[in-house]
Design an enzyme around this catalytic site. Structure first.
Site, short mmCIF file in Angstrom:
data_model
loop_
_atom_site.label_atom_id
_atom_site.label_comp_id
_atom_site.label_asym_id
_atom_site.label_seq_id
_atom_site.Cartn_x
_atom_site.Cartn_y
_atom_site.Cartn_z
CB SER A 117 -0.94 0.00 1.22
OG SER A 117 -0.17 0.02 2.41
CG ASP A 146 18.93 -0.92 13.67
OD1 ASP A 146 17.76 -0.56 14.00
OD2 ASP A 146 19.56 -1.83 14.25
CD GLU A 192 -5.95 -5.60 -1.74
OE1 GLU A 192 -5.04 -4.81 -1.96
OE2 GLU A 192 -7.15 -5.33 -1.96
N GLY A 246 -24.72 0.15 -12.33
CA GLY A 246 -25.18 1.49 -12.69
C GLY A 246 -26.59 1.43 -13.25
#
Ligand code: CAO
Length: 415
Positions: free
Chosen positions: A18, A73, A139, A247
């Site tokens: 992401s 680090d 996800e 739609g």
């Protein structure tokens, strides 16, 4: 030619999918994206789903183009100092760690503000504030919690997740918009701000037509364009609608010539009202254009199954590309079901830079999806993803570290 985001420096603390999709977009628009990774390991996707031993995976390379990679680090005290120097130099910090990870590292919003009051801190999290705010999320969790899975699939089957990564890449896109908006606001306020894109919210945003349908269902008890109408039943929640269009113009996926052997020999066909007479002509049912049982959209709604079966009798005599060519002549909206193989080989997508071939020093040539957003004054040139830590010395030198200091930090395990 210059780039839209020239001069914008991004401290890219993202990993997996992401966050990296967001910073990759910003890099394509010209931002200098400095990806911070852990030495020796790096973004976990470098080694996930590998197709060539010891070479950065396609998973990684396809999400991290046009970036620089530095290893730090950030739990090492000296590493923290390097990160502080980067925070002071950058405009935006983007991260998608598990909730609280940045705070645990010592980089709270307050601390970052002290270091750089102009810094925009942009985060992807699985959920916004609420009962699940501390959860780690991938996800498909987002697809399920954002309403996509319950409304995808067929009525007689279980919920289905989509191949489109609407939870990860979709939220990355939302975050990128939030970042450029915050950069725009900073011009007048002079201040940074926090930007949050929660994956559940991003998925729900993309599923807003289903929340529309939920309210229609509650008011009228029925949705006439859904395949459950007129013979099935509706429950309390929006049902799965198979391949219905979602739609005002009914649509469905229909078989084309060769469907018995080719799993993608199908076409999406939309019975758009203004071209109904043309549809009737093409499929040889001229009488339907004037028959009151078929002539109006309202009359057709209870007959959609029969109508699509009749249209399919015609589409099965044509390949999906032949059908597409004929239907487009009459302005009948339709779309072939394209396989990834067909898309990868499509010359027009190569020409526009939507599919790009990239050369990588260790893996050789591979295909990737280029920038889907085209700006006329800010063209995108896709360059390969960085090797782990490839730019550590370069970036450290830009921060003012000498070669001796860099070597000492390496010995101390800070970079
Ligand atoms: N140096 C030192 N430590 C580092 C570091 C660095 N350069 N980079 C990361 N770390 C540390 C973090 O500080 C964290 O430490 P703590 O657990 O001690 O706080 C640790 O690495 C692991 O980070 P993480 O919890 O984010 O990683 P994970 O693999 O356990 O979880 C994920 C991955 C994706 C589930 C989680 O990051 C998450 O929920 N992110 C938000 C939602 C999201 O973006 N999901 C989409 C992922 S794409 O499918």
């Amino acid at each position: 030619m210059g780039k839209a985001l020239d001069g914008v420096r991004i401290l890219d603390f993202t990993h997996v999918q992401s966050g990296p999709t967001c910073t990759q977009l910003l890099a394509w628009f010209g931002a200098d994206v400095i990806k911070v990774e852990r030495a020796g390991a790096g973004d976990i996707t470098r080694e996930q789903l590998r197709d060539i031993p010891d070479v950065d995976s396609l998973y990684f390379t396809m999400l991290n183009h046009n970036k620089r990679s530095v290893t730090i680090d950030t739990k090492n005290p000296e590493g923290k100092l390097v990160l502080e120097a980067l925070i002071q130099k950058c405009d935006v910090l983007v991260e998608n760690f598990a909730p609280g990870a940045l705070d645990r590292m010592g980089f709270t919003w307050e601390r970052i503000q002290e270091l750089n009051p102009k810094m925009i801190v942009a985060s992807v999290k699985g959920f916004g504030p609420g009962p699940y705010e501390d959860c780690k999320v991938y996800e498909n969790v987002a697809q399920c919690a954002g309403g996509a899975a319950s409304t995808t699939g067929f009525d007689d089957g279980p919920p289905v997740v989509s191949g489109a990564q609407i939870g990860d890449s979709g939220t990355g896109l939302h975050l990128a918009l939030g970042i450029v908006t915050a950069l725009f606001q900073r011009v007048s306020t002079g201040r940074g701000q926090r930007v949050l894109a929660a994956m559940q919210d991003g998925v729900l945003n993309l599923c807003r037509v289903k929340l529309r349908d939920q309210q229609r269902l509650e008011r009228t008890g029925v949705m006439k364009e859904y395949p459950q109408y007129p013979n099935g039943t509706f429950g309390e929640a929006v049902p799965r609608a198979g391949n219905a269009s979602g739609g005002g113009q009914p649509g469905w996926i229909l078989k084309c010539k060769g469907w018995e052997a080719d799993p993608n020999a199908y076409i999406y066909f939309i019975t758009q009202a203004p071209v109904w007479a043309k549809i009737c002509n093409v499929i040889g049912k001229e009488e339907w254009a004037t028959d009151p049982e078929y002539a109006t959209p309202a009359a057709r709604l209870p007959r959609l199954k029969e109508i699509f079966a009749e249209i399919e009798r015609w589409t099965m005599t044509k390949t999906k590309f032949e059908a597409m060519e004929i239907l487009n002549k009459y302005d009948i909206p339709c779309g072939p079901i394209l396989s990834m193989k067909e898309i990868a080989e499509e010359p027009s997508l190569r020409k526009t830079g939507t599919i790009v071939e990239v050369d990588h020093p260790l893996r050789g040539k591979y295909l990737t999806v280029g920038n889907p957003i085209k700006l006329s004054d800010s063209p995108t040139e896709v360059t390969r993803s960085p090797l782990l830590g490839e730019h550590t010395e370069e970036v450290m030198a830009e921060l003012g570290y000498s070669l001796d200091q860099i070597s000492a930090l390496r010995v101390a395990g800070a970079i």
